[in-house]
Design a protein around this motif. Structure first.
Motif, PDB file in Angstrom:
ATOM      1  N   LEU A   4       0.698  -1.450  -0.099  1.00  0.00           N
ATOM      2  CA  LEU A   4      -0.203  -0.004   0.482  1.00  0.00           C
ATOM      3  C   LEU A   4       0.725   1.099  -0.549  1.00  0.00           C
ATOM      4  O   LEU A   4       1.994   1.160   0.899  1.00  0.00           O
ATOM      5  CB  LEU A   4      -1.141   0.085   1.226  1.00  0.00           C
ATOM      6  N   HIS A   5       0.722   2.018  -1.063  1.00  0.00           N
ATOM      7  CA  HIS A   5       1.286   3.333  -1.220  1.00  0.00           C
ATOM      8  C   HIS A   5       0.502   4.706  -0.170  1.00  0.00           C
ATOM      9  O   HIS A   5      -0.524   4.369  -1.315  1.00  0.00           O
ATOM     10  CB  HIS A   5       1.776   3.830  -2.472  1.00  0.00           C
ATOM     11  N   VAL A   6       0.572   4.659   1.055  1.00  0.00           N
ATOM     12  CA  VAL A   6      -0.212   5.934   1.770  1.00  0.00           C
ATOM     13  C   VAL A   6       0.008   7.342   1.455  1.00  0.00           C
ATOM     14  O   VAL A   6       1.247   7.178   1.561  1.00  0.00           O
ATOM     15  CB  VAL A   6      -0.011   5.324   3.088  1.00  0.00           C
ATOM     16  N   LYS A   7      -1.559   7.845   1.225  1.00  0.00           N
ATOM     17  CA  LYS A   7      -0.912   9.571   1.359  1.00  0.00           C
ATOM     18  C   LYS A   7      -2.577   9.775   1.640  1.00  0.00           C
ATOM     19  O   LYS A   7      -3.248   9.796   2.243  1.00  0.00           O
ATOM     20  CB  LYS A   7      -1.503   9.659  -0.297  1.00  0.00           C
ATOM     21  N   ARG A   8      -1.782  11.263   2.446  1.00  0.00           N
ATOM     22  CA  ARG A   8      -2.861  12.241   3.222  1.00  0.00           C
ATOM     23  C   ARG A   8      -2.774  13.154   1.925  1.00  0.00           C
ATOM     24  O   ARG A   8      -1.610  13.817   1.671  1.00  0.00           O
ATOM     25  CB  ARG A   8      -2.131  12.394   4.440  1.00  0.00           C
ATOM     26  N   GLY A   9      -4.217  13.247   1.621  1.00  0.00           N
ATOM     27  CA  GLY A   9      -3.950  14.230   0.099  1.00  0.00           C
ATOM     28  C   GLY A   9      -3.236  13.406  -0.647  1.00  0.00           C
ATOM     29  O   GLY A   9      -3.727  12.849  -1.266  1.00  0.00           O
ATOM     30  N   ASP A  10      -2.122  14.415  -1.695  1.00  0.00           N
ATOM     31  CA  ASP A  10      -1.980  13.882  -2.559  1.00  0.00           C
ATOM     32  C   ASP A  10      -0.287  13.325  -2.193  1.00  0.00           C
ATOM     33  O   ASP A  10       0.591  13.644  -3.220  1.00  0.00           O
ATOM     34  CB  ASP A  10      -2.079  15.020  -3.807  1.00  0.00           C
ATOM     35  N   GLU A  11      -0.260  13.608  -1.401  1.00  0.00           N
ATOM     36  CA  GLU A  11       1.418  13.828  -0.257  1.00  0.00           C
ATOM     37  C   GLU A  11       1.966  12.605  -0.118  1.00  0.00           C
ATOM     38  O   GLU A  11       0.320  11.873   0.737  1.00  0.00           O
ATOM     39  CB  GLU A  11       1.718  14.853   0.536  1.00  0.00           C
ATOM     40  N   SER A  12       2.739  12.090  -0.784  1.00  0.00           N
ATOM     41  CA  SER A  12       3.245  10.829  -0.419  1.00  0.00           C
ATOM     42  C   SER A  12       3.720  10.692   1.159  1.00  0.00           C
ATOM     43  O   SER A  12       4.393  11.767   1.716  1.00  0.00           O
ATOM     44  CB  SER A  12       4.235  10.346  -1.294  1.00  0.00           C
TER      45      SER A  12
END
Length: 254
Positions: A4-12
């Motif tokens: 899983l590549h976890v992002k918050r908004g568009d930020e990695s």
């Protein structure tokens, strides 16, 4: 294992490895704990950098007062006398009046500097590019080395009102601070995949299928914030390459 590549908004934020057999509830909890842990490490490192420059935090009844006011009120930083850095200190006044100005010696400053850099590297967003998946243990290890550095520099520990100590003891009060807006309570956390919320009570396989070699982007969101923005069809890097190619092609046709 599913990555899983976890992002918050568009930020990695980080990569996380799991299986499709796990429940969404489990993944939300684990991902949120890591996310909040990274925030804690960042806060601790920021404060430790100030500690290395200006010593321990002043007691609440002294913080913000001028030297004249402290003298007039006959106030004493008793904890500053007890919590002395190894190897002594030199005075380096804190321009914003939060810390007592008792700066540790250069060797102890270096211990703090090297440790904060190591901890930040362990949980850095650059680990995404390096393909390194974060775990709760890695976050805890980073916190442990920070705690260890503090005990090297301050064998008598930090004052009970020191924010770094509160962070280590999980008694920090972030109310009224920007940091409080960044932290996500596990009970309020949501995961979104491909523009849809991943509902608690379901399994990851319900959204990702049975392929354990999948790598997907999921977005961590706080309840009530609405759906996060969808991922662009092409990445920013691909978009730049396409524009560059179009420009070169245009130049060739002139």
């Amino acid at each position: 294992m599913v990555k899983l590549h976890v992002k918050r908004g568009d930020e990695s934020q980080f990569l996380y490895e799991t299986t499709v057999d796990k429940t969404v509830d489990e993944i939300i909890k684990e991902v949120t704990v890591i996310y909040n842990g990274r925030l804690k490490i960042s806060r601790v490192c920021d404060e430790m950098e100030e500690l290395a420059k200006h010593g321990t935090l002043l007691p609440p009844n002294i913080m913000g007062l001028t030297d004249e006011q402290v003298e007039e009120l006959k106030l004493v930083d008793e904890w500053g006398e007890k919590c002395v850095p190894s190897g002594g200190w030199t005075f380096n006044k804190d321009p914003i009046g939060r810390r007592n100005g008792r700066q540790p010696n250069e060797h102890m400053q270096d211990v703090i500097k090297r440790t904060t850099e190591e901890a930040k590297t362990m949980v850095s967003k650059k680990q995404v590019q390096a393909g390194v998946c974060l775990t709760q243990k890695m976050v805890q290890d980073a916190l442990d080395i920070l705690r260890g550095a503090i005990l090297i520099v301050y064998p008598m520990n930090l004052p009970p009102h020191e924010v770094i100590r509160h962070e280590f003891e999980n008694t920090e009060d972030l109310s009224g601070m920007q940091a409080s807006l960044e932290v996500i309570e596990v009970t309020q956390a949501q995961l979104w995949f491909s523009g849809k919320e991943m509902y608690r009570g379901k399994k990851m396989a319900d959204y990702l299928g049975r392929n354990e070699k999948t790598k997907v982007i999921v977005k961590l969101q706080k309840q009530g914030q609405g759906p996060p923005g969808r991922e662009p069809v092409i990445s920013e890097e691909d978009r730049k390459q396409m524009m560059l190619h179009a420009y070169r092609r245009q130049e060739e046709l002139k």
